[in-house]
Design a protein around this motif. Structure first.
Motif, PDB file in Angstrom:
ATOM      1  N   UNK A  71       0.788  -1.083  -0.015  1.00  0.00           N
ATOM      2  CA  UNK A  71      -0.176  -0.075   0.110  1.00  0.00           C
ATOM      3  C   UNK A  71       0.777   1.345   0.051  1.00  0.00           C
ATOM      4  N   UNK A  72       2.151   1.113   0.365  1.00  0.00           N
ATOM      5  CA  UNK A  72       3.123   2.332   0.436  1.00  0.00           C
ATOM      6  C   UNK A  72       2.744   3.078   1.702  1.00  0.00           C
ATOM      7  N   UNK A  73       2.327   2.551   2.691  1.00  0.00           N
ATOM      8  CA  UNK A  73       2.049   3.342   3.994  1.00  0.00           C
ATOM      9  C   UNK A  73       3.219   2.954   4.955  1.00  0.00           C
ATOM     10  N   UNK A  74       4.090   1.900   4.961  1.00  0.00           N
ATOM     11  CA  UNK A  74       5.112   1.581   5.689  1.00  0.00           C
ATOM     12  C   UNK A  74       6.017   2.793   6.074  1.00  0.00           C
ATOM     13  N   UNK A 125       3.691 -21.253  -6.479  1.00  0.00           N
ATOM     14  CA  UNK A 125       2.696 -21.762  -7.082  1.00  0.00           C
ATOM     15  C   UNK A 125       1.925 -20.994  -8.286  1.00  0.00           C
ATOM     16  N   UNK A 126       0.928 -21.674  -8.911  1.00  0.00           N
ATOM     17  CA  UNK A 126       0.553 -21.220 -10.049  1.00  0.00           C
ATOM     18  C   UNK A 126      -0.257 -19.881  -9.504  1.00  0.00           C
ATOM     19  N   UNK A 127      -0.975 -20.065  -8.250  1.00  0.00           N
ATOM     20  CA  UNK A 127      -1.989 -18.953  -7.946  1.00  0.00           C
ATOM     21  C   UNK A 127      -1.068 -17.669  -7.539  1.00  0.00           C
ATOM     22  N   UNK A 128      -0.080 -18.017  -7.255  1.00  0.00           N
ATOM     23  CA  UNK A 128       0.877 -16.693  -6.786  1.00  0.00           C
ATOM     24  C   UNK A 128       1.243 -15.987  -8.193  1.00  0.00           C
ATOM     25  N   UNK A 129       1.734 -16.952  -9.281  1.00  0.00           N
ATOM     26  CA  UNK A 129       2.112 -16.246 -10.288  1.00  0.00           C
ATOM     27  C   UNK A 129       0.710 -15.497 -11.059  1.00  0.00           C
ATOM     28  N   UNK A 130      -0.208 -16.096 -10.910  1.00  0.00           N
ATOM     29  CA  UNK A 130      -1.458 -15.418 -11.307  1.00  0.00           C
ATOM     30  C   UNK A 130      -1.664 -14.123 -10.820  1.00  0.00           C
ATOM     31  N   UNK A 131      -1.903 -14.219  -9.343  1.00  0.00           N
ATOM     32  CA  UNK A 131      -1.644 -13.080  -8.482  1.00  0.00           C
ATOM     33  C   UNK A 131      -0.743 -11.819  -8.921  1.00  0.00           C
ATOM     34  N   UNK A 132       0.368 -12.449  -9.160  1.00  0.00           N
ATOM     35  CA  UNK A 132       1.331 -11.105  -9.551  1.00  0.00           C
ATOM     36  C   UNK A 132       1.026 -10.572 -10.933  1.00  0.00           C
ATOM     37  N   UNK A 133       0.361 -11.331 -11.856  1.00  0.00           N
ATOM     38  CA  UNK A 133      -0.048 -10.693 -13.185  1.00  0.00           C
ATOM     39  C   UNK A 133      -1.231  -9.743 -13.161  1.00  0.00           C
ATOM     40  N   UNK A 134      -2.027 -10.263 -12.136  1.00  0.00           N
ATOM     41  CA  UNK A 134      -3.171  -9.447 -11.854  1.00  0.00           C
ATOM     42  C   UNK A 134      -2.969  -7.989 -11.266  1.00  0.00           C
ATOM     43  N   UNK A 135      -1.872  -8.253 -10.291  1.00  0.00           N
ATOM     44  CA  UNK A 135      -1.387  -6.813  -9.556  1.00  0.00           C
ATOM     45  C   UNK A 135      -0.615  -6.028 -10.582  1.00  0.00           C
ATOM     46  N   UNK A 136       0.196  -6.462 -11.367  1.00  0.00           N
ATOM     47  CA  UNK A 136       0.907  -5.846 -12.561  1.00  0.00           C
ATOM     48  C   UNK A 136       0.200  -5.187 -13.600  1.00  0.00           C
ATOM     49  N   UNK A 137      -1.077  -5.655 -13.856  1.00  0.00           N
ATOM     50  CA  UNK A 137      -1.782  -5.179 -14.995  1.00  0.00           C
ATOM     51  C   UNK A 137      -2.942  -4.026 -14.431  1.00  0.00           C
ATOM     52  N   UNK A 138      -3.180  -4.102 -13.113  1.00  0.00           N
ATOM     53  CA  UNK A 138      -3.873  -3.289 -12.331  1.00  0.00           C
ATOM     54  C   UNK A 138      -3.625  -1.718 -12.256  1.00  0.00           C
ATOM     55  N   UNK A 140      -2.884   2.069 -10.610  1.00  0.00           N
ATOM     56  CA  UNK A 140      -2.306   2.363  -9.340  1.00  0.00           C
ATOM     57  C   UNK A 140      -3.571   2.261  -8.448  1.00  0.00           C
ATOM     58  N   UNK A 141      -4.678   3.128  -8.747  1.00  0.00           N
ATOM     59  CA  UNK A 141      -5.400   3.247  -7.922  1.00  0.00           C
ATOM     60  C   UNK A 141      -6.346   1.944  -7.215  1.00  0.00           C
ATOM     61  N   UNK A 142      -6.284   1.084  -8.037  1.00  0.00           N
ATOM     62  CA  UNK A 142      -6.916  -0.149  -7.873  1.00  0.00           C
ATOM     63  C   UNK A 142      -6.059  -0.889  -6.811  1.00  0.00           C
ATOM     64  N   UNK A 143      -4.601  -0.930  -6.998  1.00  0.00           N
ATOM     65  CA  UNK A 143      -3.840  -1.305  -6.228  1.00  0.00           C
ATOM     66  C   UNK A 143      -4.056  -0.903  -4.692  1.00  0.00           C
ATOM     67  N   UNK A 144      -3.993   0.441  -4.633  1.00  0.00           N
ATOM     68  CA  UNK A 144      -4.099   1.039  -3.524  1.00  0.00           C
ATOM     69  C   UNK A 144      -5.614   0.628  -2.742  1.00  0.00           C
ATOM     70  N   UNK A 145      -6.492   0.600  -3.334  1.00  0.00           N
ATOM     71  CA  UNK A 145      -7.994   0.074  -2.958  1.00  0.00           C
ATOM     72  C   UNK A 145      -7.863  -1.208  -2.360  1.00  0.00           C
TER      73      UNK A 145
END
Length: 324
Positions: A71-74, A125-138, A140-145
């Motif tokens: 989140x960039x809040x650390x 695992x495959x679900x982590x790879x898919x999660x990384x793809x989802x994160x990278x294509x989202x 900045x506002x969606x990631x923050x949300x």
């Protein structure tokens, strides 16, 4: 022929002396004393706190810290120079921003360096790879949300347990943090943050920043009486004395306005720099350099020498004055 007043060697008693035996006895006694005193009075040998230790001992705090990195809040995300550019961040002395003047010398992107890159570089695992793809294509506002929603849910969950988080729209964040937790508990994350593409693993900046962003490290420091409010710079781990000569430095953190100031480190550093400079310049400061001559403490220290010396008259005390 023997000279008068010069005795020969035979006039003195002699006895055999075993130098090797004496040396061996002294060596053994000193070694035993050193070992015994070290066992009784040495400070405890605490095990190092690593990311593996942290994630195993307090997985909830590790997960919450990983979410804050995303989140960039650390703390490190908003620390400013020398790690990143953050408007208004950094300590100052008056209007002078020391950290901003130094600039960013050790670039650190907490989300990328602490979470995303280690996951990409590991056989996840495959679900982590898919999660990384989802994160990278989202966006900045969606990631923050996603990150903010999951952080709030963790705060409300019993004991901050990720397994007890209420259902919600958190995107890939739970999968990413769960993968990072498993990576840390395996011990692999420590090596990844140390290496960062380098052969020699000697830069502990990133592991230390990640550790300091959570509450586990500070809780351990408090338990060992090592925080600034506990005069921690003067202590070793546990109830053991440490560097007592640092009392003057840590003293300023215990009084106002420094103990509540956001610029305490810079202000205390400036005070100590001035005091150190004054100490160096004592021989050149008029009046102050004459205190020993006025107090005549030196005559007390070297009293055996001055006992037989006449007390100087008033006309001959000052430097450069002729005797009257």
């Amino acid at each position: 022929m023997r000279r008068s007043g010069t005795p020969e060697a035979a006039d003195f008693p002699t006895r055999p002396y075993d130098l090797i035996k004496e040396f061996t006895i002294v060596l053994v006694v000193v070694a035993l004393l050193s070992a015994g005193l070290a066992a009784l009075f040495s400070s405890p040998d605490e095990k190092p706190i690593t990311l593996a230790v942290w994630s195993t001992a307090d997985p909830a705090d590790f997960t919450a810290t990983a979410v804050a990195e995303l989140a960039g809040t650390s703390t490190s995300a908003g620390y400013g120079p020398p790690y990143n550019y953050t408007p208004g961040a950094g300590q100052k002395i008056g209007p002078v921003g020391l950290q901003r003047a130094a600039g960013v010398r050790i670039p650190v992107d907490p989300a990328e360096d602490f979470v995303l890159r280690p996951l990409r570089q590991s056989p996840e695992p495959a679900e982590v790879t898919a999660a990384l793809t989802t994160w990278s294509t989202a966006s900045a506002d969606q990631r923050q949300s996603w990150s903010s929603a999951y952080a709030d849910a963790l705060d409300k969950a019993p004991d901050g347990d990720p397994a007890k988080v209420a259902p919600g729209d958190y995107g890939p964040v739970p999968t990413l943090t769960a993968g990072l937790l498993a990576l840390a508990q395996s011990g692999a994350l420590d090596g990844q943050l140390l290496a960062q593409g380098r052969f020699y693993q000697t830069d502990y900046t990133r592991p230390m920043l990640f550790l300091s962003n959570g509450s586990y490290l500070s809780d351990q420091a408090t338990a060992q009486h090592l925080t600034g409010s506990q005069w921690g710079m003067m202590n070793e781990t546990g109830n053991y004395p440490g560097q007592a000569w640092l009392w003057l430095y840590t003293f300023w953190y215990q009084i106002d306005p420094f103990k509540t100031s956001k610029n305490a480190d810079a202000e205390v550093w400036a005070i100590m720099a001035v005091l150190s400079l004054a100490l160096v310049l004592v021989p050149f400061i008029p009046g102050l350099r004459s205190v020993p001559r006025w107090t005549r403490v030196y005559r007390l220290i070297w009293r055996d020498y001055y006992r037989g010396e006449p007390r100087p008259s008033r006309s001959t005390r000052g430097p450069g004055k002729a005797a009257g």
